[in-house]
Design an enzyme around this catalytic site. Structure first.
Site, short mmCIF file in Angstrom:
data_model
loop_
_atom_site.label_atom_id
_atom_site.label_comp_id
_atom_site.label_asym_id
_atom_site.label_seq_id
_atom_site.Cartn_x
_atom_site.Cartn_y
_atom_site.Cartn_z
N LYS A 8 40.73 47.41 31.73
CA LYS A 8 40.13 46.08 31.57
C LYS A 8 39.12 46.13 30.40
O LYS A 8 39.38 46.81 29.42
CB LYS A 8 39.52 45.61 32.89
CG LYS A 8 40.55 45.70 34.03
CD LYS A 8 40.15 44.99 35.28
CE LYS A 8 41.27 45.13 36.32
NZ LYS A 8 41.00 44.39 37.55
N HIS A 92 48.40 39.46 33.56
CA HIS A 92 47.45 39.88 34.59
C HIS A 92 46.74 38.64 35.16
O HIS A 92 46.48 37.69 34.42
CB HIS A 92 46.42 40.85 33.99
CG HIS A 92 45.60 41.53 35.04
ND1 HIS A 92 44.53 40.91 35.65
CD2 HIS A 92 45.72 42.76 35.61
CE1 HIS A 92 44.02 41.74 36.56
NE2 HIS A 92 44.72 42.86 36.55
N GLU A 94 43.79 38.07 35.82
CA GLU A 94 42.55 37.71 35.11
C GLU A 94 42.87 36.89 33.86
O GLU A 94 42.13 35.96 33.52
CB GLU A 94 41.75 38.98 34.78
CG GLU A 94 41.13 39.57 36.04
CD GLU A 94 40.92 41.08 36.02
OE1 GLU A 94 40.99 41.69 34.93
OE2 GLU A 94 40.72 41.64 37.11
N GLU A 164 50.26 42.47 42.20
CA GLU A 164 48.82 42.59 42.37
C GLU A 164 48.31 41.36 43.12
O GLU A 164 48.02 40.33 42.49
CB GLU A 164 48.13 42.66 41.00
CG GLU A 164 48.55 43.84 40.15
CD GLU A 164 47.45 44.27 39.18
OE1 GLU A 164 47.14 45.46 39.17
OE2 GLU A 164 46.90 43.42 38.48
N GLY A 170 39.76 44.41 42.82
CA GLY A 170 38.32 44.58 42.66
C GLY A 170 37.52 44.31 43.92
O GLY A 170 36.30 44.21 43.87
N SER A 210 42.81 47.54 44.33
CA SER A 210 42.01 48.49 45.10
C SER A 210 42.80 49.72 45.55
O SER A 210 42.58 50.24 46.64
CB SER A 210 41.36 47.79 46.30
OG SER A 210 40.50 46.75 45.85
#
Ligand code: 13P
Length: 251
Positions: A8, A92, A94, A164, A170, A210
């Site tokens: 990241k 992703h 994000e 994911e 996270g 995680s």
């Protein structure tokens, strides 16, 4: 089995990227699984130098769908190849959440990545709300179908998919192994419908969210979990190597 680190926006300065790359190389030794690290763009050159000749591949975290042009702040696939990148993470959550990337954007980027002989790691996954509403499979099916329909893959080693679940990223709360396996099996079926048994049946499907040394083995032991996309635990050589070792245990 592929264990890939998504750094990241960490270790972005050349010195930091070099130091973490060296520490990963030391910690993983001669791995019996495939290993990759994906630094920020500004760390790629230093990471490439540090990884030269080592059994650790390099990847990037994003790219533009065009080869060049007036796209301020963007980076094309060809430049990533120049750093010897093998992989590029696409879509992703994000990037979808903070930069408005759509399934169609991911599809265009994946097509361009293949053209430039990069292996796209295409990320999919549902939010907590979507899971609670019983829509997790619908969301993931749409993401896989839009991003990968008609993609000329040919050989299963040219594509990686990463599941994911957004609620696990996270948070320290990984999906349960059986829960992840259920979605991976569903993604596997979708890939087989799209690309046939020989390709869809063999594409690596990574789990991300995680994954840590203590829970990696149970996740990686599931039949359709073919590796991990690791965030925070990839930021130290030892913890990343702990996940690589877990992968070695189950292969
Ligand atoms: P964490 O491992 O920090 O949950 O991040 C997962 C991830 O987003 C990898 O792409």
């Amino acid at each position: 089995m592929l264990i890939a680190g998504n750094w990241k926006m960490h270790k972005a300065a050349p010195d930091e990227a070099r130091a973490l790359s060296e520490s990963v190389v030391d910690a993983v030794g001669a791995p019996e699984v495939q290993v990759a690290v994906c630094p920020p763009f500004t760390g790629l050159a230093a990471a490439a130098e540090a990884l030269d000749g080592a059994p650790v591949h390099l990847g990037a975290q994003n790219m533009h769908a065009e080869g060049e042009g007036a796209f301020t702040g963007e980076v094309p696939a060809g430049a990533l190849r120049a750093y010897d990148c093998r992989y590029v993470i696409l879509g992703h959550s994000e990037r979808r959440a903070y930069y408005g990337e759509t399934d169609d954007d991911v599809a265009e980027k994946a097509r361009q990545a293949l053209r430039r002989e990069l292996v796209p790691i295409v990320c999919v996954g549902e939010s907590l709300e979507e899971r609670r509403d019983g829509r997790a499979q619908d969301v993931v099916a749409r993401q896989v179908q839009t991003a990968l329909d008609g993609l000329p893959i040919g050989d299963p080693s040219r594509l990686v998919v990463a599941y994911e679940p957004i609620w696990a990223i996270g948070t320290g709360e990984s999906a349960e192994p059986e829960q992840a396996q259920e979605m991976h099996a569903f993604i596997r079926e979708t890939l087989i419908e799209q690309h046939g048994e020989s390709v869809g049946g063999a594409v690596q499907i990574l789990y991300g969210g995680s994954m840590k040394p203590h829970n990696a083995e149970a996740l990686l032991a599931q039949p359709d979990i073919n590796g991990g996309l690791i965030g925070s635990a990839s930021l130290e050589g030892e913890s990343f190597a702990g996940i690589v070792e877990a992968g070695e245990q189950v292969t």
